[in-house]
Design a protein around this motif. Structure first.
Motif, PDB file in Angstrom:
ATOM      1  N   ALA A   1       5.419   4.394   4.405  1.00 37.38           N
ATOM      2  CA  ALA A   1       4.448   3.297   4.417  1.00 37.38           C
ATOM      3  C   ALA A   1       4.092   2.889   5.835  1.00 37.38           C
ATOM      4  CB  ALA A   1       5.001   2.102   3.645  1.00 37.38           C
ATOM      5  N   SER A   2       5.101   2.877   6.715  1.00 40.92           N
ATOM      6  CA  SER A   2       4.858   2.475   8.103  1.00 40.92           C
ATOM      7  C   SER A   2       4.001   3.498   8.844  1.00 40.92           C
ATOM      8  CB  SER A   2       6.187   2.278   8.835  1.00 40.92           C
ATOM      9  OG  SER A   2       6.824   3.518   9.114  1.00 40.92           O
ATOM     10  N   LYS A   3       3.991   4.751   8.363  1.00 46.66           N
ATOM     11  CA  LYS A   3       3.159   5.788   8.976  1.00 46.66           C
ATOM     12  C   LYS A   3       1.757   5.809   8.369  1.00 46.66           C
ATOM     13  CE  LYS A   3       6.474   7.121  11.616  1.00 46.66           C
ATOM     14  NZ  LYS A   3       6.430   6.783  13.070  1.00 46.66           N
ATOM     15  N   ILE A   4       1.658   5.468   7.088  1.00 49.01           N
ATOM     16  CA  ILE A   4       0.356   5.425   6.427  1.00 49.01           C
ATOM     17  C   ILE A   4      -0.466   4.255   6.926  1.00 49.01           C
ATOM     18  CG2 ILE A   4      -0.802   4.992   4.205  1.00 49.01           C
ATOM     19  CD1 ILE A   4       1.523   6.499   2.874  1.00 49.01           C
ATOM     20  N   ALA A   5       0.161   3.091   7.036  1.00 49.03           N
ATOM     21  CA  ALA A   5      -0.547   1.842   7.323  1.00 49.03           C
ATOM     22  C   ALA A   5      -1.406   1.882   8.584  1.00 49.03           C
ATOM     23  CB  ALA A   5       0.454   0.688   7.396  1.00 49.03           C
TER      24      ALA A   5
ATOM     25  N   ASN B   1      -3.429  -9.370   9.923  1.00 47.30           N
ATOM     26  CA  ASN B   1      -2.302  -9.819   9.116  1.00 47.30           C
ATOM     27  C   ASN B   1      -2.755 -10.371   7.767  1.00 47.30           C
ATOM     28  OD1 ASN B   1       0.099 -10.806   8.114  1.00 47.30           O
ATOM     29  ND2 ASN B   1       0.596 -12.018   9.935  1.00 47.30           N
ATOM     30  N   ALA B   2      -2.175  -9.859   6.688  1.00 52.25           N
ATOM     31  CA  ALA B   2      -2.527 -10.327   5.347  1.00 52.25           C
ATOM     32  C   ALA B   2      -2.243 -11.811   5.172  1.00 52.25           C
ATOM     33  CB  ALA B   2      -1.756  -9.521   4.300  1.00 52.25           C
ATOM     34  N   GLU B   3      -1.231 -12.317   5.876  1.00 55.14           N
ATOM     35  CA  GLU B   3      -0.859 -13.727   5.730  1.00 55.14           C
ATOM     36  C   GLU B   3      -1.910 -14.660   6.345  1.00 55.14           C
ATOM     37  OE1 GLU B   3       1.616 -13.999   3.719  1.00 55.14           O
ATOM     38  OE2 GLU B   3       1.849 -11.810   3.889  1.00 55.14           O
ATOM     39  N   GLU B   4      -2.790 -14.107   7.159  1.00 55.97           N
ATOM     40  CA  GLU B   4      -3.832 -14.923   7.793  1.00 55.97           C
ATOM     41  C   GLU B   4      -5.188 -14.765   7.123  1.00 55.97           C
ATOM     42  OE1 GLU B   4      -3.793 -13.794  11.884  1.00 55.97           O
ATOM     43  OE2 GLU B   4      -1.732 -14.491  12.230  1.00 55.97           O
ATOM     44  N   LEU B   5      -5.208 -14.023   6.018  1.00 51.34           N
ATOM     45  CA  LEU B   5      -6.466 -13.847   5.298  1.00 51.34           C
ATOM     46  C   LEU B   5      -6.967 -15.185   4.770  1.00 51.34           C
ATOM     47  CD1 LEU B   5      -5.913 -10.620   3.146  1.00 51.34           C
ATOM     48  CD2 LEU B   5      -7.474 -10.891   5.079  1.00 51.34           C
TER      49      LEU B   5
ATOM     50  N   MET C   1       5.544  -0.087  -9.649  1.00 52.48           N
ATOM     51  CA  MET C   1       4.376  -0.899  -9.326  1.00 52.48           C
ATOM     52  C   MET C   1       4.765  -2.202  -8.646  1.00 52.48           C
ATOM     53  SD  MET C   1       1.705  -0.393 -12.504  1.00 52.48           S
ATOM     54  CE  MET C   1       2.800  -1.125 -13.731  1.00 52.48           C
ATOM     55  N   PHE C   2       5.759  -2.891  -9.190  1.00 52.25           N
ATOM     56  CA  PHE C   2       6.090  -4.206  -8.628  1.00 52.25           C
ATOM     57  C   PHE C   2       7.064  -4.097  -7.459  1.00 52.25           C
ATOM     58  CE2 PHE C   2       8.459  -8.186  -8.317  1.00 52.25           C
ATOM     59  CZ  PHE C   2       7.410  -9.065  -8.107  1.00 52.25           C
ATOM     60  N   PHE C   3       8.243  -3.551  -7.700  1.00 54.23           N
ATOM     61  CA  PHE C   3       9.275  -3.585  -6.664  1.00 54.23           C
ATOM     62  C   PHE C   3       8.948  -2.648  -5.502  1.00 54.23           C
ATOM     63  CE2 PHE C   3      11.370  -5.070 -10.526  1.00 54.23           C
ATOM     64  CZ  PHE C   3      11.875  -6.274 -10.079  1.00 54.23           C
ATOM     65  N   ASP C   4       8.593  -1.395  -5.812  1.00 58.27           N
ATOM     66  CA  ASP C   4       8.197  -0.485  -4.737  1.00 58.27           C
ATOM     67  C   ASP C   4       6.895  -0.950  -4.097  1.00 58.27           C
ATOM     68  OD1 ASP C   4      10.251   0.925  -6.038  1.00 58.27           O
ATOM     69  OD2 ASP C   4       9.414   2.845  -5.430  1.00 58.27           O
ATOM     70  N   GLY C   5       5.929  -1.314  -4.943  1.00 55.38           N
ATOM     71  CA  GLY C   5       4.624  -1.718  -4.422  1.00 55.38           C
ATOM     72  C   GLY C   5       4.720  -2.894  -3.472  1.00 55.38           C
ATOM     73  N   CYS C   6       5.480  -3.905  -3.856  1.00 54.04           N
ATOM     74  CA  CYS C   6       5.631  -5.084  -2.993  1.00 54.04           C
ATOM     75  C   CYS C   6       6.331  -4.722  -1.683  1.00 54.04           C
ATOM     76  CB  CYS C   6       6.411  -6.177  -3.720  1.00 54.04           C
ATOM     77  SG  CYS C   6       5.500  -7.014  -5.025  1.00 54.04           S
ATOM     78  N   THR C   7       7.375  -3.897  -1.762  1.00 54.29           N
ATOM     79  CA  THR C   7       8.097  -3.502  -0.552  1.00 54.29           C
ATOM     80  C   THR C   7       7.201  -2.705   0.380  1.00 54.29           C
ATOM     81  OG1 THR C   7      10.144  -3.407  -1.838  1.00 54.29           O
ATOM     82  CG2 THR C   7      10.154  -2.354   0.319  1.00 54.29           C
ATOM     83  N   MET C   8       6.463  -1.749  -0.175  1.00 52.68           N
ATOM     84  CA  MET C   8       5.541  -0.964   0.651  1.00 52.68           C
ATOM     85  C   MET C   8       4.455  -1.861   1.239  1.00 52.68           C
ATOM     86  SD  MET C   8       7.003   1.930   0.384  1.00 52.68           S
ATOM     87  CE  MET C   8       8.574   1.227  -0.150  1.00 52.68           C
ATOM     88  N   GLY C   9       4.054  -2.891   0.497  1.00 52.28           N
ATOM     89  CA  GLY C   9       3.063  -3.831   0.999  1.00 52.28           C
ATOM     90  C   GLY C   9       3.564  -4.623   2.190  1.00 52.28           C
TER      91      GLY C   9
ATOM     92  N   LYS D   1       2.971  -5.182   7.989  1.00 47.57           N
ATOM     93  CA  LYS D   1       3.564  -5.333   9.320  1.00 47.57           C
ATOM     94  C   LYS D   1       3.123  -4.227  10.280  1.00 47.57           C
ATOM     95  CE  LYS D   1       5.897  -9.061   8.419  1.00 47.57           C
ATOM     96  NZ  LYS D   1       5.530 -10.347   9.067  1.00 47.57           N
ATOM     97  N   TYR D   2       2.745  -3.068   9.724  1.00 51.59           N
ATOM     98  CA  TYR D   2       2.345  -1.950  10.581  1.00 51.59           C
ATOM     99  C   TYR D   2       0.848  -1.638  10.525  1.00 51.59           C
ATOM    100  CZ  TYR D   2       7.121  -0.787  11.833  1.00 51.59           C
ATOM    101  OH  TYR D   2       8.397  -0.829  12.357  1.00 51.59           O
ATOM    102  N   GLY D   3       0.126  -2.264   9.591  1.00 54.99           N
ATOM    103  CA  GLY D   3      -1.300  -1.973   9.502  1.00 54.99           C
ATOM    104  C   GLY D   3      -2.136  -3.093   8.912  1.00 54.99           C
ATOM    105  N   GLY D   4      -1.595  -4.304   8.888  1.00 57.71           N
ATOM    106  CA  GLY D   4      -2.360  -5.419   8.360  1.00 57.71           C
ATOM    107  C   GLY D   4      -2.626  -5.277   6.865  1.00 57.71           C
TER     108      GLY D   4
END
Length: 433
Positions: A197-201, A210-214, A354-362, A367-370
């Motif tokens: 995920a950190s390489k894809i982002a 940052n998603a938190e600033e949307l 979908m939920f646990f992996d998806g949220c973690t990857m999110g 953090k690495y790609g907004g």
């Protein structure tokens, strides 16, 4: 003496809540806490993990009937990646092998943590239910890959588990250094997935976005809340599956209740299960982390706890939800592709992935790609995790044909290629046909 040892191993140590309660008790006693604090921390650790179990059971109870009906109605051989259900089926036959693999694997893990000199590898994996899932996976998969059974099977599985539990949390400890620090790291079956995920982002966005600033428009701001987001999304997913089955098939499940209303309630029940689970996680983490400090300070200096993935969600709650939403899209794409391409194995959307992996990857994607990175990471890793099930499922021994399979992305990224490599070795040496 034999009866006592058997009781300790098979009646206490293989019960995750009691096992973690003993760890909490030991850690608090090492810190010479007051009796009231020892009792408080121990009890809340046990109860917190039991609440997590109740929440997980609610998730599966709401989803399993409709998935089974979909299988029957469409006449397909479907598989639902769901750790708890797959684990439960396997334990009916392999409980002793799984328990011994888990216990020996954990001892190997502590030994590896102790002898490896690198600080980043000083992590103690404390997500016991996830450890049990991996131990079960080993007991099911290794016989087909290497033709092993009995103690050779248990020892091989234990060593592989111990290495994974030791080395993989070091990956997320490094990845999370700039936003988590050294308070904790991830202890799940997603550490290599988080690296992916950190390489894809960064290919799709930038951390400055940052998603938190949307600035979400108007009422959309309420979807920052996990409960609200799930309460809207999960009923829609259940309705989609229900319409595929048809009114008659769902009515067989809903009884006197209107089939559409029943689907809506199942979706909301899934949401309630997640809420219960997260309450348990907060209680568990609030108790086990302070208790762990005693073990860390006295026995394993510089070690930090490797914990369940919801422990990371607060570091980027909006990023987590974006990863979840994108993961749903990826799961649906794989399901549609397996149906349209007439795959012999139809992979249904996994609530766990979908939920646990998806949220973690999110979280790592943000953090690495907004926010764009969170969406891309959730979508692509969900495709990888679901598609990997097609190749993994036939290697699951007696679990194959049950309609159940283990989930989480590292099963596809780590264990899928390793199992095929082991099978090549086993074939070359005549261990398997």
């Amino acid at each position: 003496m034999t009866d006592i040892i058997h009781f300790i191993i098979f009646q206490i140590l293989d019960k995750a809540p009691l096992f973690l309660g003993i760890i909490a008790l030991f850690g608090l006693i090492l810190q010479r806490k007051k009796a009231s604090e020892v009792i408080d921390g121990t009890v809340k650790t046990i109860v917190g993990l039991l609440v997590i179990t109740i929440g997980s059971g609610t998730l599966l109870k709401s989803l399993s009937p409709i998935m089974g009906q979909l299988n029957t109605t469409l006449g397909i051989h479907g598989v639902l990646p769901a750790n708890e259900a797959a684990f439960g089926v396997a334990m009916l036959k392999f409980a002793n092998d799984v328990t011994l693999t888990f216990i020996l694997g954990f001892l190997f893990h502590l030994f590896f943590v102790y002898i490896i000199p690198f600080k980043r590898c000083k992590n103690v994996f404390l997500t016991v239910h996830i450890q049990l899932f991996l131990a079960t996976f080993m007991v099911l998969a290794i016989p087909g890959a290497l033709g092993l059974s009995g103690m050779p099977l248990i020892l091989t599985g234990a060593v592989l588990c111990g290495l994974y539990w030791t080395l993989s949390p070091a990956i997320t400890r490094k990845l999370g250094q700039h936003f988590i620090g050294d308070d904790l790291t991830l202890g799940h079956n997603q550490q290599v997935g988080a690296w992916v995920a950190s390489k894809i982002a960064p290919l799709f966005g930038h951390p400055s976005e940052n998603a938190e600033e949307l600035k979400l428009p108007g009422f959309l701001s309420m979807f920052r809340d996990n409960t609200i987001s799930l309460a809207f999304l999960m009923p829609l997913i259940f309705l989609g599956i229900g319409f595929s089955v048809g009114a008659q098939g769902i009515t067989e499940l809903s009884g006197k209740s209107n089939w559409v209303v029943w689907l809506l309630m199942q979706g909301l029940s899934f949401t309630a299960g997640v809420v219960i689970l997260l309450i348990g996680v907060r209680m568990f983490i609030g108790s086990i982390v302070p208790a762990f400090k005693g073990i860390s300070d006295r026995l394993l200096p510089d070690a930090v706890p490797a914990l369940d993935c919801p422990a990371l969600f607060p570091y980027s709650p909006t990023g987590a939800m974006l990863g979840f939403i994108a993961s749903v899209a990826g799961a649906l794409l794989v399901t549609a592709a397996t149906i349209l391409l007439k795959s012999p194995i139809i992979v249904f959307p996994s609530p766990i992935i979908m939920f646990f992996d998806g949220c973690t990857m999110g979280v790592f994607g943000n953090k690495y790609g907004g926010y764009k990175g969170a969406l891309a990471a959730g979508f692509i890793t969900s495709i990888i995790a679901h598609a990997g099930v097609i190749l993994l499922y036939p290697m699951m021994g007696s679990l194959y044909g049950s309609g159940l399979m283990f989930s989480n992305i590292d099963f596809s990224l780590v264990w899928l290629p390793l199992l095929y490599l082991l099978k090549l070795i086993g074939t070359a040496f005549g261990l398997v046909v």
